[in-house]
Design a protein around this motif. Structure first.
Motif, PDB file in Angstrom:
ATOM      1  N   VAL A   1       0.834  -1.209   0.000  1.00  0.00           N
ATOM      2  CA  VAL A   1       0.000   0.000   0.000  1.00  0.00           C
ATOM      3  C   VAL A   1       0.866   1.256   0.000  1.00  0.00           C
ATOM      4  N   ALA A   2       0.630   2.125  -0.969  1.00  0.00           N
ATOM      5  CA  ALA A   2       1.313   3.422  -1.001  1.00  0.00           C
ATOM      6  C   ALA A   2       0.556   4.382  -0.087  1.00  0.00           C
ATOM      7  N   CYS A   3       1.257   4.957   0.897  1.00  0.00           N
ATOM      8  CA  CYS A   3       0.621   5.871   1.847  1.00  0.00           C
ATOM      9  C   CYS A   3       1.622   6.944   2.257  1.00  0.00           C
ATOM     10  N   LYS A   4       1.203   8.205   2.215  1.00  0.00           N
ATOM     11  CA  LYS A   4       2.107   9.310   2.520  1.00  0.00           C
ATOM     12  C   LYS A   4       2.134   9.674   4.006  1.00  0.00           C
ATOM     13  N   TRP A   5       1.252   9.046   4.803  1.00  0.00           N
ATOM     14  CA  TRP A   5       1.222   9.352   6.238  1.00  0.00           C
ATOM     15  C   TRP A   5       2.258   8.513   6.979  1.00  0.00           C
ATOM     16  N   ASP A   6       2.294   8.613   8.286  1.00  0.00           N
ATOM     17  CA  ASP A   6       3.320   7.911   9.071  1.00  0.00           C
ATOM     18  C   ASP A   6       3.172   6.393   8.916  1.00  0.00           C
ATOM     19  N   ARG A   7       4.171   5.762   8.311  1.00  0.00           N
ATOM     20  CA  ARG A   7       4.110   4.334   8.028  1.00  0.00           C
ATOM     21  C   ARG A   7       4.507   3.493   9.245  1.00  0.00           C
TER      22      ARG A   7
END
Length: 334
Positions: free
Chosen positions: A272-278
């Motif tokens: 999953v591509a996610c720009k929030w805190d991984r």
């Protein structure tokens, strides 16, 4: 019926001593809204102050010739001429008891035409100005205790707005103002500042713009990202009138899973591509970064990113939690 304790000589003397205590009996402590060591006036009494320590109210009672607490100076004073909500007059009540305008259980004893001494009725009783006694609560018609924040908080003090994690309040010239943190941060009540979203345990994520679609094209019975975390999502239910769901319910994927909008499911974070805190919800200390190339990794602590490191010419293998020479490619960092 029970006479107010201040009616007894010994108790009247005790009223002259300032008392301190910790709040109890409140389901939701008002200090959950304020930063540490903030001092406010008790919303239920004009004669008490509250010091907030670790989100818990610690009470202090004004007494003697200075029975009122001034929120602006932080001191006990003789009168509050600028606050009509706490106006108590002894002009025609010499040697009588008058009700505390902010509390059902509080009262003032007018020792003369100018001096009001604060007191409280025993537990489960309210003060009755007509009978000059403390009566049982089920016999009371008192409906006091309403308040406006700016009547208990001095100007320029930030405090939490429970309507949204990115919102907070501040009083400016006695007027309540709504403030909003920058798009990358949430308001943290304990510090009174806007901080990185991952540092705030949020239960009221603000709704993204058109989260459930538009009037022309509403999203019906569909999951959408919460626009703030990698795990969180809203569920937009179909409305009978065909409009977008105005109040979608929020939820989040289990630990070590991220929400994927395209498949409407929770998947392994590398997919999953996610720009929030991984690092949110991760049980591993090292996780793949979203930086393009899949050569970087994040150092996590308690679900929060502490630092981002590079593997240089190597690739980060999340399964091993190490940099490896073999070429790796994740959907999260393509």
């Amino acid at each position: 019926m029970e006479k107010p304790k201040a009616f007894v000589g010994l108790a009247l003397v005790l009223l002259l001593v300032q008392s301190f205590g910790v709040a109890n009996g409140r389901e939701e402590d008002i200090c959950r809204l304020f930063s540490n060591n903030t001092v406010i006036r008790d919303p239920d009494s004009c004669g008490q102050s509250i010091t907030c320590i670790n989100s818990v109210s610690h009470y202090s009672t004004c007494s003697g010739s200075t029975p009122f607490f001034d929120k602006d100076t932080g001191k006990c004073v003789k009168a509050l001429t600028d606050d009509s909500t706490c106006s108590v007059s002894c002009e025609e009540a010499d040697s009588q008891f008058v009700a505390d305008p902010k509390s059902c259980y509080g009262y003032y004893y007018c020792s003369d035409k100018e001096t009001a001494l604060y007191g409280k009725c025993p537990t489960d009783t309210h003060f009755n100005a007509t009978t000059q006694t403390c009566t049982r609560t089920f016999e009371s018609a008192c409906t006091a205790s309403s308040f406006e924040y700016c009547s208990i908080v001095k100007n320029s003090v930030n405090f939490d707005n429970l309507q949204g994690c990115n919102k907070y309040h501040v009083c400016e010239k006695g007027v309540l103002k709504d403030k909003t943190c920058a798009s990358t941060s949430y308001y943290q009540a304990s510090t009174g500042t806007c901080v990185a979203k991952a540092l705030v345990d949020c239960e009221a994520h603000p709704l993204p713009s058109n989260v459930c679609g538009t009037v022309k094209k509403p999203l019906e019975n569909k999951f959408v990202t919460d626009g703030a975390t990698c795990r969180g999502y809203f569920y937009c239910t179909k409305q009978a009138d065909g409009t977008p769901d105005p109040n979608p319910s929020w939820n989040q994927c289990p630990p070590d899973y991220f929400f994927d909008s395209s498949s409407q499911t929770c998947k392994h974070p590398t997919l999953v591509a996610c720009k929030w805190d991984r690092c949110d919800g991760r049980t591993s200390a090292f996780v793949a970064s979203g930086t393009t190339g899949c050569r970087n990794y994040l150092i996590c602590d308690d679900g929060i990113t502490q630092a981002e490191k590079s593997c240089g010419n190597f690739f980060f293998d999340e399964n091993q939690g190490a940099c490896v020479p073999g070429v790796l490619s994740y959907a999260a960092c393509k």
